[in-house]
Design an enzyme around this catalytic site. Structure first.
Site, PDB file in Angstrom:
ATOM      1  N   ASN A 142      39.201  42.301  42.744  1.00  0.00           N
ATOM      2  CA  ASN A 142      38.503  41.941  41.506  1.00  0.00           C
ATOM      3  C   ASN A 142      39.358  40.915  40.777  1.00  0.00           C
ATOM      4  O   ASN A 142      40.564  40.856  40.990  1.00  0.00           O
ATOM      5  CB  ASN A 142      38.371  43.163  40.601  1.00  0.00           C
ATOM      6  N   ARG A 143      38.741  40.179  39.865  1.00  0.00           N
ATOM      7  CA  ARG A 143      39.505  39.272  39.023  1.00  0.00           C
ATOM      8  C   ARG A 143      40.251  40.068  37.967  1.00  0.00           C
ATOM      9  O   ARG A 143      39.646  40.872  37.272  1.00  0.00           O
ATOM     10  CB  ARG A 143      38.561  38.337  38.265  1.00  0.00           C
TER      11      ARG A 143
END
Ligand code: C5P
Length: 223
Positions: free
Chosen positions: A30-31
């Site tokens: 995920n960012r």
């Protein structure tokens, strides 16, 4: 030196993304910059707590005065969190990857030949829910984060019940700038209601959140 409001407490914080290896050179993630979680760990230390920060891969220095444990995957993060218990307050800021590939390839997967690799995914453990639902050794306060792009508060209320935590810090990541940026707009969601804060620097969100938790936490004698 006056003892800080969290003197005598052990605070556990997760931060950053997790990396789920596909093969030795590729991963799913995920960012997450880790800025908010690292700021919370630093703020808790400044409030006098003993702090363990379990961090996925980030480009940030380890906060001073904080014991930082570096992990890659969600399963490693869960193991490090469980090893760090007991804690009085646990704050789950990390953007944990929801899935990993069922079987990590031992060698780099080849793209020649034209066939696309079939990536079967399996679910990762939910670290927040696992700790919030412990029957023994559950921290007094378990805090989750919810990054949402719409219906921020409604989703956070549902998440609070689903995960079994005491408080959800919901933030709207639908606009630009929150991911990797230095400011955050958050809503504190509990079963009792919602407290919305103005847009603040992530460091200020961290300081105010730690102050809020210090008022909620049962007092402990200074160690
Ligand atoms: O379900 P969702 O990922 O939106 O929930 C976010 C919250 O749950 C965050 O506090 C995050 O750190 C935590 N979480 C976790 N382990 C997972 C997924 C989310 O601890 N596998």
């Amino acid at each position: 030196d006056t003892p800080g409001p969290l003197a005598g407490q052990h605070v556990l914080v997760t931060s950053g993304p997790t990396h789920e290896a596909i093969d030795p050179v590729r991963y799913i993630a995920n960012r997450s910059s880790g800025k908010q979680g690292h700021a919370i760990a630093a703020a808790a230390a400044a409030a006098g707590a003993r702090v363990t920060l379990v961090s996925g891969p980030v480009a940030l220095p380890d906060p001073e005065g904080v014991e930082t444990v570096h992990v890659e995957s969600a399963r490693d993060m869960l193991a490090a969190v469980e090893a760090a218990l007991p804690a009085q307050i646990a704050i789950f800021t990390a953007a944990v990857a929801d899935w990993r590939v069922a079987t990590e390839a031992p060698e780099k997967m080849k793209k020649d030949g034209g066939a696309l690799p079939p990536l079967a995914l399996v679910e990762n453990p939910d670290i927040l829910a696992t700790i919030a639902r412990r029957t023994d050794g559950r921290p007094d306060l378990v805090i989750g984060f919810a990054a949402e792009t719409e219906n921020v508060v409604a989703h956070a209320q549902a998440k609070l019940a689903r995960k079994g935590c005491d408080l959800i810090v919901a933030n709207d990541v639908g606009g630009t700038g929150v991911m990797g940026g230095d400011a955050n707009t958050v809503h504190l969601v509990t079963p009792e209601g919602v407290e919305s804060w103005p847009t603040l620097a992530k460091s200020e969100v961290a300081t105010r959140l730690v102050g809020h938790l210090a008022r909620l936490a049962p007092k402990r004698p200074a160690a």
